[in-house]
Design a protein around this motif. Structure first.
Motif, mmCIF file in Angstrom:
data_model
loop_
_atom_site.group_PDB
_atom_site.id
_atom_site.type_symbol
_atom_site.label_atom_id
_atom_site.label_comp_id
_atom_site.label_asym_id
_atom_site.label_seq_id
_atom_site.Cartn_x
_atom_site.Cartn_y
_atom_site.Cartn_z
ATOM 1 N N TYR A 91 13.719 2.354 0.079
ATOM 2 C CA TYR A 91 13.492 1.587 -1.165
ATOM 3 C C TYR A 91 12.810 2.485 -2.200
ATOM 4 O O TYR A 91 13.182 2.508 -3.375
ATOM 5 C CB TYR A 91 12.604 0.387 -0.809
ATOM 6 N N VAL A 92 11.819 3.269 -1.744
ATOM 7 C CA VAL A 92 11.122 4.216 -2.622
ATOM 8 C C VAL A 92 12.093 5.308 -3.083
ATOM 9 O O VAL A 92 12.169 5.629 -4.269
ATOM 10 C CB VAL A 92 9.921 4.844 -1.873
ATOM 11 N N ALA B 149 7.492 7.163 -6.349
ATOM 12 C CA ALA B 149 7.705 5.812 -6.859
ATOM 13 C C ALA B 149 6.522 5.273 -7.659
ATOM 14 O O ALA B 149 6.324 4.073 -7.747
ATOM 15 C CB ALA B 149 8.069 4.837 -5.736
ATOM 16 N N LYS B 150 5.717 6.171 -8.245
ATOM 17 C CA LYS B 150 4.675 5.724 -9.176
ATOM 18 C C LYS B 150 5.117 6.177 -10.558
ATOM 19 O O LYS B 150 5.405 7.350 -10.761
ATOM 20 C CB LYS B 150 3.311 6.304 -8.786
ATOM 21 N N GLU B 151 5.164 5.255 -11.506
ATOM 22 C CA GLU B 151 5.802 5.568 -12.783
ATOM 23 C C GLU B 151 5.131 6.738 -13.507
ATOM 24 O O GLU B 151 3.926 6.758 -13.687
ATOM 25 C CB GLU B 151 5.848 4.323 -13.683
ATOM 26 N N TYR B 152 5.960 7.675 -13.927
ATOM 27 C CA TYR B 152 5.557 8.919 -14.590
ATOM 28 C C TYR B 152 4.747 9.812 -13.653
ATOM 29 O O TYR B 152 4.167 10.807 -14.079
ATOM 30 C CB TYR B 152 4.794 8.664 -15.906
ATOM 31 N N ALA B 153 4.679 9.454 -12.379
ATOM 32 C CA ALA B 153 4.024 10.309 -11.380
ATOM 33 C C ALA B 153 4.942 10.373 -10.164
ATOM 34 O O ALA B 153 4.491 10.370 -9.031
ATOM 35 C CB ALA B 153 2.651 9.747 -11.002
ATOM 36 N N VAL C 2 -2.492 -4.293 1.593
ATOM 37 C CA VAL C 2 -3.368 -3.198 2.042
ATOM 38 C C VAL C 2 -2.639 -2.127 2.843
ATOM 39 O O VAL C 2 -3.178 -1.046 3.055
ATOM 40 C CB VAL C 2 -4.549 -3.735 2.863
ATOM 41 N N TYR C 3 -1.427 -2.395 3.304
ATOM 42 C CA TYR C 3 -0.680 -1.363 4.042
ATOM 43 C C TYR C 3 0.363 -0.683 3.164
ATOM 44 O O TYR C 3 1.177 0.087 3.645
ATOM 45 C CB TYR C 3 -0.009 -1.992 5.271
ATOM 46 N N ASP C 4 0.368 -0.997 1.867
ATOM 47 C CA ASP C 4 1.408 -0.490 0.967
ATOM 48 C C ASP C 4 1.005 0.824 0.307
ATOM 49 O O ASP C 4 0.136 0.861 -0.559
ATOM 50 C CB ASP C 4 1.715 -1.534 -0.123
ATOM 51 N N ARG C 5 1.645 1.906 0.714
ATOM 52 C CA ARG C 5 1.439 3.228 0.104
ATOM 53 C C ARG C 5 2.799 3.819 -0.224
ATOM 54 O O ARG C 5 3.506 4.205 0.683
ATOM 55 C CB ARG C 5 0.687 4.155 1.069
ATOM 56 N N PRO C 6 3.197 3.927 -1.469
ATOM 57 C CA PRO C 6 2.489 3.406 -2.629
ATOM 58 C C PRO C 6 2.683 1.894 -2.759
ATOM 59 O O PRO C 6 3.477 1.313 -2.023
ATOM 60 C CB PRO C 6 3.210 4.109 -3.781
ATOM 61 N N PHE C 7 1.939 1.273 -3.676
ATOM 62 C CA PHE C 7 2.217 -0.115 -4.062
ATOM 63 C C PHE C 7 3.586 -0.119 -4.756
ATOM 64 O O PHE C 7 3.996 0.885 -5.337
ATOM 65 C CB PHE C 7 1.132 -0.643 -5.003
ATOM 66 N N LEU C 8 4.298 -1.228 -4.678
ATOM 67 C CA LEU C 8 5.634 -1.278 -5.290
ATOM 68 C C LEU C 8 5.795 -2.517 -6.173
ATOM 69 O O LEU C 8 6.827 -3.180 -6.149
ATOM 70 C CB LEU C 8 6.714 -1.243 -4.188
ATOM 71 N N GLY D 189 18.737 3.885 -10.087
ATOM 72 C CA GLY D 189 17.372 4.004 -9.546
ATOM 73 C C GLY D 189 16.861 5.433 -9.552
ATOM 74 O O GLY D 189 15.673 5.671 -9.742
ATOM 75 N N ARG D 190 17.748 6.393 -9.323
ATOM 76 C CA ARG D 190 17.316 7.794 -9.327
ATOM 77 C C ARG D 190 17.370 8.380 -10.736
ATOM 78 O O ARG D 190 16.499 9.159 -11.120
ATOM 79 C CB ARG D 190 18.202 8.608 -8.387
ATOM 80 N N LEU D 191 18.412 8.017 -11.499
ATOM 81 C CA LEU D 191 18.578 8.616 -12.833
ATOM 82 C C LEU D 191 17.492 8.157 -13.811
ATOM 83 O O LEU D 191 17.091 8.910 -14.689
ATOM 84 C CB LEU D 191 19.948 8.250 -13.408
ATOM 85 N N ARG D 192 17.039 6.929 -13.651
ATOM 86 C CA ARG D 192 16.061 6.429 -14.623
ATOM 87 C C ARG D 192 14.804 7.313 -14.607
ATOM 88 O O ARG D 192 14.230 7.603 -15.647
ATOM 89 C CB ARG D 192 15.683 4.979 -14.325
ATOM 90 N N VAL D 193 14.384 7.759 -13.429
ATOM 91 C CA VAL D 193 13.172 8.584 -13.388
ATOM 92 C C VAL D 193 13.449 9.993 -13.903
ATOM 93 O O VAL D 193 12.547 10.657 -14.409
ATOM 94 C CB VAL D 193 12.535 8.603 -11.983
#
Lengths: 308, 466
Positions: free
Chosen positions: A56-57, B117-121, A89-95, B51-55
């Motif tokens: 998903y990530v 998967a952290k935006e801009y990071a 609390v188990y979400d790394r990263p948060f989504l 999903g991949r292209l947007r980043v």
């Protein structure tokens, strides 16, 4: 001379200025228990679910799907119960995401059967005609690597068994994704279902976890004084509300009776306190009332002298 | 005298051209993904899915175009304001090549799905280390130049440059802390609510210290140079600067309104978001009043059009943004296309117009010549403006529509619309947005051509003079 002609002083000053908001709103909250304590019953991911989450990530699903339901009526009507901090609390990263090109998925687990998800990933428009989601049938072409999965579970400190890792052999990325979809919000739904089942049980089946517990009685005293004393009196002898020291109470004097009266309210003016106090505080109040009923008024007065 | 200073202009031009290159790539990908949302069959292969292209789009433009322009312009502005050359010109050359290598590596790894998967990071940990190294190389040269300066007082632009350097370093390092579990895979050291709070502290301040303070540094430098008039109020500059960099760091959680992040953090963020209108508008007012008595330059000087429309969109952006932070507005607008509408007014309006003016101005100065074609620069301006307005306005409409449809109820209290009913209605707006993007791209292509021809003209003139 001023700060604008001293670059090093200027840099130090700038660091101080940006640090204030950073410390207050970002750094200090990292040490707050409320943001890092799991809700009782929220479980870490299994190896297969974690593999799905990592896909998903990888696929950037968070660019179109959020995973947080806001505590707004129109939102909970659409997606289900609002999200609680202790679920994550188990979400790394948060989504949680920031844009809904697709619907929120925080409560996706159990919404559809597995077969729906398999078909939907392969051909979204076969099930949702106007959908703009890309097809992900190719997830079936790659298998989950058990060795990598084990390494990840170990790195996150999630519990797993050797059998669980062995069982990953032959699982595709699609299997992992579907397992992850079914995990989303599932634990929380189970916790709420258990709570509702408990609420549906007759009050007589409940037992007081704090019966006779001294510190709970003292806390119960404090809670009583703030929430109950205005009607029942500081000495419990009543006023607007009933005299709670009376030998027999109209709605019963067992722990379970008192619990039922406080949480659900009673006809004649007693309001329900279940949402305002929560179970834990209610049981402390019950313990306190029983303590006074057992030891009489003297106990109550002695208690006041002791810890107030 | 100026002639005695041996300014390093090679990296200035190198970064400007790198910015244009990544700008072209980033905008083209933006156009592709805007149509992917309407025609899912355009998701050709796994590495070309939305999903991949947007980043790649966001990282390519924020860091390829944005940081490229910032590095180039900062190298120029700092040397000129310090009246001193870079202390380590070779380091700056290495910086230029490493920067391009890093952006290329970022694009490739993101296309392959290596993402935090952290935006801009999104970049994975080895690239994060590379980014920090690159930033330190940059900081050494800039701070070194400032320490060697011949001009005692540091001008406003240098304040914004220094603030950018320290703040981006702090933000980037703290938000990207992660536990590696492989060469290109890691898990954030923060979990859940904490991760969200740290991420949006970073995410919003990336906007603040990549899209705001550096662009203000360019604005405060180029506007007086282009108009020939000093900035209206030095005092306003001072108040605006300190209040802006103080206030920004409190506002991240306005991205997390109604999430499980503690309410007091959300509310504090909302309050400081409103507060930020003041220092933002200090710069807007400073810009407008500098034009007092010179508004005719809007017609006669092509650079002024870019700068004044740029600061105007900055002014609009810094009112719209805080308004979105308010809970009542957030309820409706958050998670809808209103957000990309807002973002693109800032990026295509404020950032692109102002950075374009800076690049035009600096390339003219590097070659001591005029731009190749003023009519082409004007065409660039109008296409950029029209493209951006089409983009933003269509997204505001469809975002508002979607937000309200999600809330609407029938007489019996049931929800009036399914998610798909609202989504479908976005499609025509998304097509219009794509058209806006194409128009913006035409302007950008003209920009690139004009800059390349200006460089060629400059080289010819230099050769003739020698």
């Amino acid at each position: 001379m001023n700060v604008y002609s001293r670059p090093i002083v200027f840099l130090v000053l700038a660091i101080v200025v940006i640090s204030v908001g950073t410390l207050v709103t970002t750094f200090i909250p990292l040490f707050a228990k409320t943001t890092s304590t799991p809700i009782d019953g929220i479980k870490p991911y299994t190896a297969l679910e974690l593999a799905g989450r990592d896909i998903y990530v990888r696929e950037g699903c968070n660019n179109c799907h959020t995973q947080t339901v806001r505590p707004l009526k129109f939102e909970t009507d659409r997606y289900g119960d609002y999200s609680r901090g202790g679920e994550f609390v188990y979400d790394r990263p948060f989504l949680w995401g920031s844009k809904r090109t697709g619907p929120d998925l925080a409560r996706e687990g159990g919404r559809y059967p597995d077969a729906w998800h398999y078909q939907h990933f392969k051909d979204p428009r076969a099930l949702v005609p106007d959908s703009n989601m890309p097809a992900y049938g190719w997830l079936e072409d790659t298998q989950v690597d058990p060795a990598v999965a084990e390494k990840k579970m170990a790195a996150l400190g999630f519990p797993y068994t050797a059998d669980e890792i062995t069982a990953l052999n032959g699982k595709t990325e699609m299997d992992a994704m579907v397992a992850y979809m079914q995990k989303l919000g599932r634990d929380f739904k189970e916790i709420m279902a258990a709570k509702n089942a408990q609420a549906a049980m007759p009050a007589s089946a409940l037992s007081n976890p704090y019966a006779g517990n001294k510190s709970a009685i003292e806390e119960g005293d404090d809670i009583f004084e703030v929430n109950c004393a205005s009607c029942h009196g500081k000495d419990l002898k009543g006023g607007i509300g009933a005299d709670l020291t009376a030998a027999s109470l109209k709605f019963g004097g067992t722990d379970a009776d008192l619990y039922a009266s406080i949480t659900g309210g009673r006809p004649g003016g007693m309001p329900p306190f279940k949402d305002a106090l929560g179970d834990d505080k209610v049981w402390r109040v019950v313990s306190f009332i029983q303590y006074v009923r057992g030891g009489g008024e003297e106990a109550k007065e002695a208690g006041h002298g002791g810890h107030h | 005298m100026e002639k005695e200073v041996n300014y390093e202009y090679g990296v200035v031009q190198g970064f400007a051209l790198s910015a244009l290159f990544w700008g072209v790539i980033g905008v083209l990908i933006g156009i592709l993904i805007s149509f992917q949302l309407v025609y899912p069959e355009l998701n050709f292969a796994p590495w070309l899915t939305y999903g991949r292209l947007r980043v790649v789009h966001t990282n390519g433009l924020a860091f390829g175009f944005g940081l490229g322009a910032i590095f180039g312009m900062f190298y120029y502005i700092t040397q000129r304001l310090a009246k001193a050359p870079l202390p380590f010109p070779k380091l700056a050359r290495v910086h230029l090549w490493l920067f391009n290598a890093a952006i290329a590596a970022a694009a490739v790894t993101l296309l392959l799905g290596y993402s935090q998967a952290k935006e801009y990071a999104e970049l994975e940990w080895p690239l994060d280390i590379g980014v920090v190294v690159i930033w330190v190389m940059f900081a050494v040269n800039i701070i070194g130049t400032i320490l060697n300066r011949k001009e005692k007082q540091m001008y406003v632009s240098l304040w914004y440059i220094l603030a950018t350097i320290v703040t981006v370093a702090v933000l980037y390092i703290l938000n990207n802390l992660a536990i590696p579990v492989g060469l290109l895979k890691s898990y954030s050291v923060y979990a859940g609510v904490d991760d969200a709070n740290v991420q949006w502290w970073y995410g919003h301040n990336a906007v603040g210290f990549v899209f705001t303070t550096p662009i203000l540094a360019m604005f405060y430098y180029v506007l007086p140079k282009a108009t020939g008039a000093p900035i209206f109020s030095h005092r306003l500059s001072i108040i605006g600067f300190w209040a802006l960099i103080f206030g920004y760091l409190w506002t991240g959680a306005h991205h997390l309104v109604y999430t499980p992040v503690p309410d007091w953090i959300q509310t504090t963020a909302i309050v400081f978001s409103i507060f930020l209108i003041a220092p933002s508008w200090a710069s807007v007012v400073n810009g407008y009043y500098t034009m007092n008595g010179r508004w005719d330059q809007m017609r006669s000087n092509y650079l002024i059009k870019f700068l004044i429309l740029g600061i105007t969109f900055y002014g609009l952006q810094t009112i719209q943004g805080p308004s979105q932070a308010i809970r009542a507005v957030s309820q409706v607008m958050h998670y809808t296309d209103y957000l990309p509408g807002h973002v693109h007014m800032g990026t295509m309006g404020w950032v692109a117009l102002t950075a374009s003016a800076a690049i035009y101005y600096v390339i003219e100065r590097v070659y001591k010549t005029e731009v190749y074609s003023v009519p082409l620069a004007n065409a660039h301006f109008w296409l950029a403006l029209i493209g951006q307005l089409i983009f933003s306005v269509t997204m505001w409409f469809t975002g508002l529509q979607q937000g309200l449809m999600m809330m609407q109820r029938n007489a019996d209290g049931t929800l009036a619309h399914t998610f798909m009913e609202a989504l479908k209605l976005n499609y025509p707006f998304w097509i219009m947005r794509g058209v806006g993007g194409v128009i913006f791209f035409l302007g950008f292509a003209i920009f690139v051509y004009n800059i390349l021809m200006t460089i060629q003209k400059g080289k010819r003139l230099g050769a003739a003079a020698a």
